[in-house]
Design a protein around this motif. Structure first.
Motif, PDB file in Angstrom:
ATOM      1  N   THR A  84       0.849  -2.317   2.612  1.00  0.00           N
ATOM      2  CA  THR A  84      -0.609  -2.384   2.573  1.00  0.00           C
ATOM      3  C   THR A  84      -1.071  -3.760   3.007  1.00  0.00           C
ATOM      4  O   THR A  84      -0.527  -4.768   2.555  1.00  0.00           O
ATOM      5  N   LEU A  85      -2.094  -3.789   3.859  1.00  0.00           N
ATOM      6  CA  LEU A  85      -2.743  -5.043   4.201  1.00  0.00           C
ATOM      7  C   LEU A  85      -3.822  -5.274   3.153  1.00  0.00           C
ATOM      8  O   LEU A  85      -4.795  -4.541   3.070  1.00  0.00           O
ATOM      9  N   ALA A  86      -3.630  -6.301   2.333  1.00  0.00           N
ATOM     10  CA  ALA A  86      -4.527  -6.534   1.200  1.00  0.00           C
ATOM     11  C   ALA A  86      -5.520  -7.659   1.451  1.00  0.00           C
ATOM     12  O   ALA A  86      -6.581  -7.682   0.842  1.00  0.00           O
ATOM     13  N   GLY A  87      -5.181  -8.584   2.329  1.00  0.00           N
ATOM     14  CA  GLY A  87      -6.074  -9.707   2.582  1.00  0.00           C
ATOM     15  C   GLY A  87      -5.796 -10.329   3.932  1.00  0.00           C
ATOM     16  O   GLY A  87      -4.682 -10.276   4.435  1.00  0.00           O
ATOM     17  N   THR A 100     -11.354 -11.425   4.471  1.00  0.00           N
ATOM     18  CA  THR A 100     -10.956 -10.065   4.114  1.00  0.00           C
ATOM     19  C   THR A 100     -12.125  -9.088   4.194  1.00  0.00           C
ATOM     20  O   THR A 100     -11.972  -7.965   4.672  1.00  0.00           O
ATOM     21  N   LEU A 120     -10.579  -3.485   2.882  1.00  0.00           N
ATOM     22  CA  LEU A 120      -9.190  -3.721   2.511  1.00  0.00           C
ATOM     23  C   LEU A 120      -9.059  -3.679   0.998  1.00  0.00           C
ATOM     24  O   LEU A 120     -10.015  -3.981   0.303  1.00  0.00           O
ATOM     25  N   PRO A 121      -7.937  -3.311   0.459  1.00  0.00           N
ATOM     26  CA  PRO A 121      -6.646  -3.051   1.079  1.00  0.00           C
ATOM     27  C   PRO A 121      -6.560  -1.664   1.698  1.00  0.00           C
ATOM     28  O   PRO A 121      -7.143  -0.705   1.189  1.00  0.00           O
ATOM     29  N   GLN A 122      -5.806  -1.594   2.787  1.00  0.00           N
ATOM     30  CA  GLN A 122      -5.561  -0.351   3.509  1.00  0.00           C
ATOM     31  C   GLN A 122      -4.097  -0.308   3.936  1.00  0.00           C
ATOM     32  O   GLN A 122      -3.498  -1.348   4.202  1.00  0.00           O
ATOM     33  N   GLN A 142      -1.988 -10.973   4.073  1.00  0.00           N
ATOM     34  CA  GLN A 142      -1.441 -10.706   2.736  1.00  0.00           C
ATOM     35  C   GLN A 142      -0.981  -9.257   2.739  1.00  0.00           C
ATOM     36  O   GLN A 142      -1.798  -8.334   2.774  1.00  0.00           O
ATOM     37  N   ILE A 143       0.333  -9.061   2.706  1.00  0.00           N
ATOM     38  CA  ILE A 143       0.912  -7.724   2.802  1.00  0.00           C
ATOM     39  C   ILE A 143       1.585  -7.378   1.492  1.00  0.00           C
ATOM     40  O   ILE A 143       2.384  -8.158   0.964  1.00  0.00           O
ATOM     41  N   ASN A 144       1.258  -6.197   0.968  1.00  0.00           N
ATOM     42  CA  ASN A 144       1.842  -5.710  -0.282  1.00  0.00           C
ATOM     43  C   ASN A 144       2.841  -4.602   0.024  1.00  0.00           C
ATOM     44  O   ASN A 144       2.609  -3.782   0.905  1.00  0.00           O
ATOM     45  N   THR A 149       3.908  -9.175  -3.199  1.00  0.00           N
ATOM     46  CA  THR A 149       3.004  -9.627  -2.148  1.00  0.00           C
ATOM     47  C   THR A 149       3.694 -10.708  -1.333  1.00  0.00           C
ATOM     48  O   THR A 149       4.316 -11.606  -1.890  1.00  0.00           O
TER      49      THR A 149
END
Length: 163
Positions: A84-87, A100, A120-122, A142-144, A149
């Motif tokens: 997930t792209l969170a930021g 973001t 986001l997140p998506q 920022q990838i989850n 993270t």
């Protein structure tokens, strides 16, 4: 009588071999599964996925000549719903700015770009728009994934990497 003695001696030798060789060997070999019981470092796994693994994100950056919303964008060449792209942040003169809320996912469908009205997140199955003013700056993502993270950096017209 001698045959019975030789069979008895052979039986004793077999028991000794089993007791001294095979049983300890079983315990040694059964101990090799211990590393799989260790706790996995998911942050390192996610970093390896970004560094040429299962995630490949390209920062497509062009000079903002027009008012098009797609002058600068993140193209997800290899993505997955597991990540997930969170930021999204960008760095200007040593200061990190949070953008973001200005990032939107979009999809290509039959040659038509459709910007989705989602924040986001998506998941990393979409491509993402970026504001025009970040076209010449490095972007931090920022990838989850795996409940951890990781921050990845990407320069204009290059792919993302972690350090």
């Amino acid at each position: 009588m001698r045959k019975a003695q030789s069979e008895y001696i052979g039986f004793i030798i077999a028991i000794v071999i089993i007791a001294l060789v095979i049983i300890p060997l079983f315990y040694i070999l059964s101990n090799y599964s211990v590393p799989s019981a260790k706790k996995l470092d998911y942050a390192q796994v996610l970093k390896n996925q970004i560094n040429g693994g299962g995630i490949l994100i390209f920062f497509n950056s062009t000079f903002p000549e027009t008012s098009s919303a797609l002058n600068s964008n993140l193209i997800v060449l290899k993505g997955s719903t597991n990540y997930t792209l969170a930021g999204v942040y960008y760095m200007k003169n040593g200061v990190i700015y949070n953008i973001t809320s200005n990032v939107k996912p979009f999809v290509f469908s039959n040659g038509i770009v459709t910007i989705l009205n989602k924040n986001l997140p998506q998941p990393l199955i979409y491509n993402f728009t970026l504001p025009n003013y970040v076209w010449n700056y490095s972007v931090i993502l920022q990838i989850n994934g795996y409940n951890v993270t990781v921050f990845a950096q990407v320069y204009p017209n290059e792919t993302a990497f972690t350090s």
